[in-house]
Motif scaffolding. Structure first.
Motif, PDB file in Angstrom:
ATOM      1  N   ILE A  15      -5.483   3.757  -8.143  1.00 29.17           N
ATOM      2  CA  ILE A  15      -6.106   2.530  -8.636  1.00 29.17           C
ATOM      3  C   ILE A  15      -5.251   1.352  -8.162  1.00 29.17           C
ATOM      4  O   ILE A  15      -4.043   1.347  -8.319  1.00 29.17           O
ATOM      5  CB  ILE A  15      -6.210   2.536 -10.184  1.00 29.17           C
ATOM      6  N   GLY A  16      -5.891   0.380  -7.562  1.00 28.69           N
ATOM      7  CA  GLY A  16      -5.188  -0.775  -7.013  1.00 28.69           C
ATOM      8  C   GLY A  16      -4.997  -0.699  -5.508  1.00 28.69           C
ATOM      9  O   GLY A  16      -4.519  -1.655  -4.894  1.00 28.69           O
ATOM     10  N   ALA A  17      -5.374   0.430  -4.893  1.00 27.90           N
ATOM     11  CA  ALA A  17      -5.265   0.529  -3.433  1.00 27.90           C
ATOM     12  C   ALA A  17      -6.182  -0.505  -2.787  1.00 27.90           C
ATOM     13  O   ALA A  17      -7.299  -0.723  -3.239  1.00 27.90           O
ATOM     14  CB  ALA A  17      -5.636   1.936  -2.960  1.00 27.90           C
ATOM     15  N   ARG A  18      -5.691  -1.123  -1.736  1.00 24.33           N
ATOM     16  CA  ARG A  18      -6.466  -2.126  -0.997  1.00 24.33           C
ATOM     17  C   ARG A  18      -6.870  -1.514   0.338  1.00 24.33           C
ATOM     18  O   ARG A  18      -6.036  -0.948   1.044  1.00 24.33           O
ATOM     19  CB  ARG A  18      -5.603  -3.359  -0.772  1.00 24.33           C
ATOM     20  N   VAL A  19      -8.160  -1.606   0.674  1.00 24.85           N
ATOM     21  CA  VAL A  19      -8.676  -1.049   1.916  1.00 24.85           C
ATOM     22  C   VAL A  19      -9.196  -2.193   2.772  1.00 24.85           C
ATOM     23  O   VAL A  19      -9.992  -3.012   2.311  1.00 24.85           O
ATOM     24  CB  VAL A  19      -9.807  -0.031   1.650  1.00 24.85           C
ATOM     25  N   GLU A  20      -8.715  -2.256   4.006  1.00 21.72           N
ATOM     26  CA  GLU A  20      -9.151  -3.273   4.965  1.00 21.72           C
ATOM     27  C   GLU A  20      -9.820  -2.553   6.130  1.00 21.72           C
ATOM     28  O   GLU A  20      -9.255  -1.614   6.684  1.00 21.72           O
ATOM     29  CB  GLU A  20      -7.957  -4.076   5.470  1.00 21.72           C
ATOM     30  N   VAL A  21     -11.036  -2.972   6.478  1.00 23.95           N
ATOM     31  CA  VAL A  21     -11.787  -2.338   7.555  1.00 23.95           C
ATOM     32  C   VAL A  21     -12.151  -3.412   8.578  1.00 23.95           C
ATOM     33  O   VAL A  21     -12.779  -4.422   8.234  1.00 23.95           O
ATOM     34  CB  VAL A  21     -13.074  -1.662   7.024  1.00 23.95           C
ATOM     35  N   ASP A  22     -11.748  -3.197   9.836  1.00 25.03           N
ATOM     36  CA  ASP A  22     -12.083  -4.121  10.917  1.00 25.03           C
ATOM     37  C   ASP A  22     -13.362  -3.646  11.586  1.00 25.03           C
ATOM     38  O   ASP A  22     -13.410  -2.549  12.156  1.00 25.03           O
ATOM     39  CB  ASP A  22     -10.956  -4.178  11.952  1.00 25.03           C
ATOM     40  N   VAL A  23     -14.421  -4.471  11.478  1.00 25.41           N
ATOM     41  CA  VAL A  23     -15.736  -4.143  12.034  1.00 25.41           C
ATOM     42  C   VAL A  23     -16.274  -5.378  12.743  1.00 25.41           C
ATOM     43  O   VAL A  23     -16.336  -6.457  12.153  1.00 25.41           O
ATOM     44  CB  VAL A  23     -16.727  -3.729  10.914  1.00 25.41           C
ATOM     45  N   ALA A  24     -16.654  -5.195  13.998  1.00 22.39           N
ATOM     46  CA  ALA A  24     -17.288  -6.269  14.779  1.00 22.39           C
ATOM     47  C   ALA A  24     -16.474  -7.567  14.737  1.00 22.39           C
ATOM     48  O   ALA A  24     -17.018  -8.655  14.557  1.00 22.39           O
ATOM     49  CB  ALA A  24     -18.719  -6.499  14.305  1.00 22.39           C
ATOM     50  N   GLY A  25     -15.157  -7.457  14.865  1.00 17.21           N
ATOM     51  CA  GLY A  25     -14.306  -8.638  14.910  1.00 17.21           C
ATOM     52  C   GLY A  25     -14.023  -9.282  13.568  1.00 17.21           C
ATOM     53  O   GLY A  25     -13.390 -10.330  13.501  1.00 17.21           O
ATOM     54  N   ARG A  26     -14.479  -8.685  12.488  1.00 15.79           N
ATOM     55  CA  ARG A  26     -14.236  -9.227  11.148  1.00 15.79           C
ATOM     56  C   ARG A  26     -13.549  -8.175  10.290  1.00 15.79           C
ATOM     57  O   ARG A  26     -13.701  -6.988  10.519  1.00 15.79           O
ATOM     58  CB  ARG A  26     -15.551  -9.651  10.496  1.00 15.79           C
ATOM     59  N   THR A  27     -12.823  -8.626   9.286  1.00 17.00           N
ATOM     60  CA  THR A  27     -12.135  -7.706   8.385  1.00 17.00           C
ATOM     61  C   THR A  27     -12.815  -7.744   7.024  1.00 17.00           C
ATOM     62  O   THR A  27     -12.981  -8.806   6.437  1.00 17.00           O
ATOM     63  CB  THR A  27     -10.650  -8.083   8.229  1.00 17.00           C
ATOM     64  N   ARG A  28     -13.200  -6.569   6.559  1.00 17.81           N
ATOM     65  CA  ARG A  28     -13.780  -6.435   5.220  1.00 17.81           C
ATOM     66  C   ARG A  28     -12.697  -5.848   4.321  1.00 17.81           C
ATOM     67  O   ARG A  28     -12.002  -4.913   4.709  1.00 17.81           O
ATOM     68  CB  ARG A  28     -14.995  -5.522   5.259  1.00 17.81           C
ATOM     69  N   VAL A  29     -12.569  -6.392   3.125  1.00 10.62           N
ATOM     70  CA  VAL A  29     -11.497  -5.978   2.217  1.00 10.62           C
ATOM     71  C   VAL A  29     -12.106  -5.522   0.894  1.00 10.62           C
ATOM     72  O   VAL A  29     -12.982  -6.187   0.346  1.00 10.62           O
ATOM     73  CB  VAL A  29     -10.511  -7.141   1.956  1.00 10.62           C
ATOM     74  N   MET A  30     -11.637  -4.371   0.417  1.00  9.09           N
ATOM     75  CA  MET A  30     -12.062  -3.860  -0.880  1.00  9.09           C
ATOM     76  C   MET A  30     -10.823  -3.358  -1.618  1.00  9.09           C
ATOM     77  O   MET A  30      -9.830  -3.011  -0.997  1.00  9.09           O
ATOM     78  CB  MET A  30     -13.061  -2.719  -0.711  1.00  9.09           C
ATOM     79  N   GLU A  31     -10.928  -3.305  -2.938  1.00 10.30           N
ATOM     80  CA  GLU A  31      -9.827  -2.791  -3.750  1.00 10.30           C
ATOM     81  C   GLU A  31     -10.383  -1.757  -4.709  1.00 10.30           C
ATOM     82  O   GLU A  31     -11.444  -1.946  -5.296  1.00 10.30           O
ATOM     83  CB  GLU A  31      -9.175  -3.928  -4.526  1.00 10.30           C
ATOM     84  N   LEU A  32      -9.667  -0.654  -4.855  1.00 11.34           N
ATOM     85  CA  LEU A  32     -10.071   0.386  -5.789  1.00 11.34           C
ATOM     86  C   LEU A  32      -9.682  -0.066  -7.186  1.00 11.34           C
ATOM     87  O   LEU A  32      -8.508  -0.286  -7.468  1.00 11.34           O
ATOM     88  CB  LEU A  32      -9.394   1.711  -5.437  1.00 11.34           C
TER      89      LEU A  32
END
Length: 92
Positions: A15-32
């Motif tokens: 819990i609290g892990a941060r996930v960053e995903v680079d897609v099509a030149g943009r970064t999407r960020v989510m947190e558990l």
């Protein structure tokens, strides 16, 4: 997400892990996250939509314990659902 790198035994669901995903030149960020309200329970699975993109450039996980995992160009199924499961293996 289950038993993860960087997590301490007191936080096996990361819990609290941060996930960053680079897609099509943009970064999407989510947190558990967990417990988002009165009697609430959140899933320990993060779903990240890719839109019309067919590839992921990179996926980074910043673990609550301070660790970091980076996957370069993880495989995805265009128009489908791909899963990345990260688990730690205790040292022997």
């Amino acid at each position: 997400m289950g038993d993860h790198r960087g997590s301490k035994p007191s936080n096996p669901d990361a819990i609290g892990a941060r996930v960053e995903v680079d897609v099509a030149g943009r970064t999407r960020v989510m947190e558990l996250r967990a417990g988002e309200g009165l009697a609430a329970q959140n899933s320990t699975e993060l779903l990240i939509g890719l839109g019309s993109a067919t590839a992921v450039e990179a996926l980074r996980v910043l673990w609550p314990g301070g660790g970091r995992t980076v996957l370069e160009a993880p495989e995805v199924v265009p128009g489908g659902r791909s899963a990345v499961t990260m688990r730690s293996t205790p040292p022997r």
